[in-house]
Design a protein around this motif. Structure first.
Motif, short mmCIF file in Angstrom:
data_model
loop_
_atom_site.label_atom_id
_atom_site.label_comp_id
_atom_site.label_asym_id
_atom_site.label_seq_id
_atom_site.Cartn_x
_atom_site.Cartn_y
_atom_site.Cartn_z
N VAL A 1 0.87 -1.17 0.00
CA VAL A 1 0.00 0.00 0.00
C VAL A 1 0.91 1.23 0.00
CG1 VAL A 1 -1.82 1.27 1.18
CG2 VAL A 1 -1.76 -1.24 1.32
N TYR A 2 0.63 2.14 -0.92
CA TYR A 2 1.35 3.42 -1.00
C TYR A 2 0.37 4.56 -0.73
CZ TYR A 2 5.00 1.07 -3.91
OH TYR A 2 5.99 0.26 -4.41
N LEU A 3 0.94 5.68 -0.35
CA LEU A 3 0.16 6.91 -0.23
C LEU A 3 0.87 8.03 -0.99
CD1 LEU A 3 -1.91 8.93 0.99
CD2 LEU A 3 -0.46 9.04 3.02
N LEU A 4 0.14 8.64 -1.92
CA LEU A 4 0.63 9.84 -2.58
C LEU A 4 0.01 11.05 -1.88
CD1 LEU A 4 2.22 10.87 -5.23
CD2 LEU A 4 -0.09 11.30 -6.09
N ARG A 5 0.86 11.88 -1.25
CA ARG A 5 0.36 13.07 -0.55
C ARG A 5 1.26 14.24 -0.88
NH1 ARG A 5 -0.76 12.78 5.81
NH2 ARG A 5 -2.68 11.80 5.06
N ASP A 6 0.67 15.33 -1.31
CA ASP A 6 1.43 16.54 -1.65
C ASP A 6 2.56 16.20 -2.63
OD1 ASP A 6 -0.18 17.94 0.11
OD2 ASP A 6 1.16 17.55 1.80
N GLY A 7 2.28 15.32 -3.58
CA GLY A 7 3.26 15.01 -4.61
C GLY A 7 4.34 14.02 -4.20
N GLN A 8 4.29 13.56 -2.96
CA GLN A 8 5.32 12.62 -2.47
C GLN A 8 4.70 11.24 -2.30
OE1 GLN A 8 8.54 13.23 -1.15
NE2 GLN A 8 8.67 15.46 -1.13
N LEU A 9 5.38 10.23 -2.83
CA LEU A 9 4.90 8.86 -2.70
C LEU A 9 5.55 8.20 -1.49
CD1 LEU A 9 3.05 6.82 -4.25
CD2 LEU A 9 5.17 5.86 -5.19
N HIS A 10 4.71 7.68 -0.58
CA HIS A 10 5.19 7.00 0.62
C HIS A 10 4.75 5.54 0.54
CE1 HIS A 10 5.72 10.96 2.62
NE2 HIS A 10 4.67 11.27 1.88
N GLN A 11 5.65 4.62 0.81
CA GLN A 11 5.26 3.22 0.93
C GLN A 11 4.82 3.00 2.37
OE1 GLN A 11 8.09 0.33 -0.59
NE2 GLN A 11 7.22 -1.24 0.75
N LEU A 12 3.54 2.66 2.56
CA LEU A 12 3.00 2.54 3.92
C LEU A 12 3.24 1.16 4.52
CD1 LEU A 12 -0.45 4.35 3.55
CD2 LEU A 12 1.74 5.30 4.28
N THR A 13 3.44 0.17 3.67
CA THR A 13 3.62 -1.20 4.16
C THR A 13 5.07 -1.62 4.00
OG1 THR A 13 2.93 -1.97 1.98
CG2 THR A 13 1.26 -1.97 3.73
N GLU A 14 5.48 -2.52 4.86
CA GLU A 14 6.81 -3.10 4.80
C GLU A 14 6.65 -4.50 4.20
OE1 GLU A 14 9.04 -3.78 8.61
OE2 GLU A 14 9.80 -1.80 8.08
N ASP A 15 7.44 -4.82 3.18
CA ASP A 15 7.31 -6.14 2.56
C ASP A 15 7.72 -7.24 3.52
OD1 ASP A 15 6.74 -4.70 0.29
OD2 ASP A 15 8.68 -5.05 -0.67
N HIS A 16 6.89 -8.26 3.63
CA HIS A 16 7.26 -9.47 4.36
C HIS A 16 7.84 -10.44 3.33
CE1 HIS A 16 3.62 -8.16 6.95
NE2 HIS A 16 4.72 -7.63 7.42
N SER A 17 9.10 -10.21 2.97
CA SER A 17 9.71 -11.01 1.92
C SER A 17 11.21 -11.11 2.17
CB SER A 17 9.47 -10.37 0.55
OG SER A 17 10.15 -9.14 0.45
N LEU A 18 11.81 -12.09 1.52
CA LEU A 18 13.25 -12.28 1.66
C LEU A 18 14.01 -11.03 1.21
CD1 LEU A 18 15.32 -14.53 2.36
CD2 LEU A 18 15.38 -15.07 -0.08
N VAL A 19 13.66 -10.51 0.02
CA VAL A 19 14.40 -9.33 -0.45
C VAL A 19 14.06 -8.09 0.39
CG1 VAL A 19 14.80 -10.17 -2.80
CG2 VAL A 19 12.72 -8.84 -2.31
N GLY A 20 12.83 -8.06 0.94
CA GLY A 20 12.47 -6.95 1.83
C GLY A 20 13.36 -6.94 3.06
N ASP A 21 13.61 -8.12 3.63
CA ASP A 21 14.52 -8.23 4.78
C ASP A 21 15.93 -7.77 4.38
OD1 ASP A 21 12.51 -9.26 6.35
OD2 ASP A 21 13.14 -11.36 6.17
N MET A 22 16.35 -8.18 3.17
CA MET A 22 17.71 -7.83 2.73
C MET A 22 17.84 -6.33 2.48
SD MET A 22 18.32 -11.16 0.26
CE MET A 22 20.03 -10.93 -0.18
#
Ligand code: MG
Length: 294
Positions: free
Chosen positions: A118-139
């Motif tokens: 889930v992302y949020l675009l606010r005032d032109g800035q994109l924020h990733q709201l969720t943290e991936d539960h994945s091997l590469v996310g951990d890395m």
């Protein structure tokens, strides 16, 4: 009071896979994508179950403890998918899930399990709201990979949490204060592994109907190869309304400028009037494979 939203969604099997194991839930109260795994007739069963059960949650802004309802629903879903896998002999079937729900006040409940985002675009800035539960996310979090390297990593599809895989699940659930003008994006990895973050931000910022923005994002992933199933849900915050559907007459607040931290709890912008109530896709529409779109 609850936020008034417009939404659009799109899902596609992509250019390489021969079927779509993603499923999409497009409103009116819960918005989600689920990315199934386990192969034909398994992954798509798991993802379809996930969006069907989330759709049954209904009007969470009327609930006392919506976070507990979402967590409970995901725990029951985990059990249901596991029982279904035993019954059908489809061991290894599971699904990621990520999404958001309108809850009481100008707030949105964001949840995820796995590597859909889930992302949020606010005032032109994109924020990733969720943290991936994945091997590469951990890395990436450990500083061992960059985001760009993670998108090309051979093990980029390995998730560390999902529905249906382990006897218990631990979903991440957060509350976000929404503001008028916010635009949320829920996406499976078939989008963000193909389309660079800057382009996602640009396309999400493009004026026009949210349904068109969803299609444009999906088309960008197809154009860049479409190596996985692709699903996107775009949810734009248009205003607020009373929980009973009546308009809220509130003094207008000035737009809040500057980069947003979704967790900062800053006062939301409340508009006094709007042209319509809920719009977008057909209410309650839960879409799963859509092979008709070339
Ligand atoms: Mg995927």
């Amino acid at each position: 009071m609850v936020i008034d939203v417009r939404w659009g969604s799109a899902t596609h099997q992509g250019r390489v896979r021969d079927h779509n194991e993603d499923a999409v839930l497009a409103g009116p109260d819960v918005f989600a994508v689920a990315d199934g795994m386990g192969g034909h007739a398994a992954g798509e069963v798991a993802s379809a179950l996930a969006v069907a059960r989330l759709a049954e949650l209904g009007r969470l802004h009327e609930a006392d403890d919506p976070a507990a309802l979402v967590v409970g629903a995901l725990e029951r879903l985990n059990d249901e998918i596991r029982r279904r896998a035993v019954r059908d002999g489809t061991g290894g079937m599971g699904t990621t899930v990520a999404g958001l729900a309108r809850v009481d006040g100008p707030r949105v409940l964001v949840f995820n399990l796995g590597d859909s985002r889930v992302y949020l675009l606010r005032d032109g800035q994109l924020h990733q709201l969720t943290e991936d539960h994945s091997l590469v996310g951990d890395m990436v979090r450990a500083g061992e990979l960059t985001e760009a390297e993670a998108r090309r990593h051979p093990h980029r599809n390995v998730v560390t949490r999902a529905l249906g895989v382990e006897p218990t699940v631990e979903a991440t659930v957060t509350l976000v204060e929404a503001r008028v003008g916010d635009c949320f994006l829920v996406a499976s990895d078939g989008l963000f592994n193909e389309v660079p973050t800057a382009q996602i931000s640009d396309l999400l910022s493009t004026p026009g109907p949210v349904e068109r923005r969803a299609r444009t994002l999906l088309d960008a992933a197809l154009f860049r190869g479409g190596r996985d199933n692709i699903s996107v849900v775009v949810v734009a915050v248009a205003g607020t309304q009373a929980s009973d559907g009546l308009e809220v007459d509130t003094s207008p607040s000035p737009a809040v400028a500057g980069p947003a931290r979704p967790e900062d709890g800053g006062s939301p912008v409340i508009r006094t009037a709007w042209g319509s109530t809920l719009g977008g896709s057909a209410p309650g529409e839960a879409r799963s494979p859509d092979p008709s779109r070339a």
